[in-house]
Enzyme design. Structure first.
Site, PDB file in Angstrom:
ATOM      1  N   LYS A   1      56.876   8.825  58.440  1.00 34.37           N
ATOM      2  CA  LYS A   1      56.199   9.833  59.445  1.00 34.37           C
ATOM      3  C   LYS A   1      57.109  10.053  60.711  1.00 34.37           C
ATOM      4  CE  LYS A   1      51.966   8.319  57.671  1.00 34.37           C
ATOM      5  NZ  LYS A   1      50.827   7.277  57.496  1.00 34.37           N
TER       6      LYS A   1
ATOM      7  N   GLN B   1      48.130   2.619  61.276  1.00 42.37           N
ATOM      8  CA  GLN B   1      48.478   2.710  59.900  1.00 42.37           C
ATOM      9  C   GLN B   1      47.526   1.599  59.386  1.00 42.37           C
ATOM     10  OE1 GLN B   1      50.593   4.353  58.242  1.00 42.37           O
ATOM     11  NE2 GLN B   1      50.500   3.430  56.482  1.00 42.37           N
TER      12      GLN B   1
ATOM     13  N   ASP C   1      44.472  11.601  62.335  1.00 40.15           N
ATOM     14  CA  ASP C   1      44.054  11.040  61.003  1.00 40.15           C
ATOM     15  C   ASP C   1      42.801  11.275  60.499  1.00 40.15           C
ATOM     16  OD1 ASP C   1      45.968   9.382  59.398  1.00 40.15           O
ATOM     17  OD2 ASP C   1      45.917   7.695  60.710  1.00 40.15           O
TER      18      ASP C   1
HETATM   19  N1  GUN Z   1      47.752   4.109  55.147  1.00 38.09           N
HETATM   20  C1  GUN Z   1      48.268   4.908  53.940  1.00 38.09           C
HETATM   21  N2  GUN Z   1      48.080   6.090  54.097  1.00 38.09           N
HETATM   22  C2  GUN Z   1      47.747   6.294  55.525  1.00 38.09           C
HETATM   23  C3  GUN Z   1      47.607   7.287  56.352  1.00 38.09           C
HETATM   24  O1  GUN Z   1      47.590   8.588  56.142  1.00 38.09           O
HETATM   25  N3  GUN Z   1      47.015   7.062  57.568  1.00 38.09           N
HETATM   26  C4  GUN Z   1      46.854   5.788  58.158  1.00 38.09           C
HETATM   27  N4  GUN Z   1      46.611   5.622  59.433  1.00 38.09           N
HETATM   28  N5  GUN Z   1      47.023   4.824  57.353  1.00 38.09           N
HETATM   29  C5  GUN Z   1      47.487   5.181  55.906  1.00 38.09           C
END
Ligand code: GUN
Length: 281
Positions: free
Chosen positions: A49, A93, A116
């Site tokens: 990311k 996350q 998110d």
């Molecule tokens: N864990 C796996 N994919 C994601 C995501 O897109 N966002 C977040 N916050 N955690 C994740």
């Protein structure tokens, strides 16, 4: 011949466009990530990311908290980011360590920075048909379906999985696009029969090669959200080799849904920055 829904290519195209848009906007969007603990997969996702941020011209900061952090400590980090005027998007996350109250943490993220789309306010807006920020994986899937001009109005869509990050928002997005939607989950009876009715089948179960051709309607569009290890290889929920013989279109793993998730996160973060700039003007 089956159409391969190439998420890698589609996401690269969108990231290029976004980079231009950000450059021309004069804005300085910034994303903050929060990771608790040192799970290697989570660390890798967060690194990806940050790399995407760099690629498109979004600033990013990473907060790393130790595995044994109490909920209060995570909340404190989130509240600091909520108040920081230079941060437009906050991503905590998931999964969080068991001891941390994930719901409480998600609810504390400012809904205007919740790129998110997990905050109940954003989920509520999505379900009421007035989406603001919507979860990156399902939104990326909608973008991919649009890119390949897959018709959704009136199509029978079956979503397998009911999580707040994939299954539920996926169902709401498809419903908002006029599909007829069924959500299946671990207690669904006669799952194979439900799946077989799908014109569009979206699997977010997390079981390697669970979806076999007998469960798929010939000509269906198959979207695979799963990322599983099988004999040291990364595979989806769908038995790709077999199902691609009968599907009309299918996403590969890797290179399907995953890259679309990251591109959507970048788009959501830029949108948060634009909305903030508009509200200030
Ligand atoms: N864990 C796996 N994919 C994601 C995501 O897109 N966002 C977040 N916050 N955690 C994740």
């Amino acid at each position: 011949m089956v159409i391969i829904l190439d998420g890698k290519k589609c996401s690269e195209k969108r990231l290029e466009l976004l980079k231009e848009e950000i450059k021309n906007s004069g804005l300085n969007p910034r994303l903050a990530t929060v990771i608790v603990g040192s799970d290697p997969a989570s660390k890798m996702y967060v690194r990806m990311k940050h790399r995407a941020c760099e690629q498109v011209g979004i600033g990013s900061v990473g907060i790393e908290l130790p595995e044994d952090s109490a909920t209060d400590k995570v909340l404190k980090a989130v509240m600091q980011l909520n108040q920081d005027p230079d941060i437009n998007g906050i991503l905590v996350q998931l999964p969080l360590p068991k001891e941390v109250d994930a719901e409480c943490v998600i609810e504390r993220i400012s809904p205007e920075k919740d790129v998110d789309g997990y905050h109940p306010e954003n989920l509520g807006l999505l379900f009421s048909g007035r989406p603001r920020f919507t979860s990156c994986t399902p939104t990326g899937i909608m973008t991919l379906l649009k890119e390949y001009k897959i018709p959704l109005a009136g199509a029978r869509a079956v979503v397998v999985g009911r999580s707040i990050d994939v299954g539920r928002p996926m169902a709401a997005l498809l419903l908002n696009a006029d599909a007829t939607v069924t959500i299946c989950h671990s207690k669904t009876k006669a799952l194979a029969e439900e799946l077989k009715r799908a014109d569009i089948l979206i699997s977010a179960i997390g079981k390697a090669h669970f979806i076999q051709p007998e469960m798929v309607k010939p000509g269906a569009v198959v979207i695979d959200v799963g990322i599983n290890q099988l004999d040291g290889k990364l595979v989806g929920d769908v038995d790709y080799a077999k199902v691609s013989e009968i599907a009309s279109a299918i996403t590969p793993v890797p290179g399907g849904v995953g890259p679309m998730t990251i591109a959507t996160l970048m788009e959501n973060t830029f949108r948060a920055a634009k909305v903030k700039a508009c509200n200030r003007a």
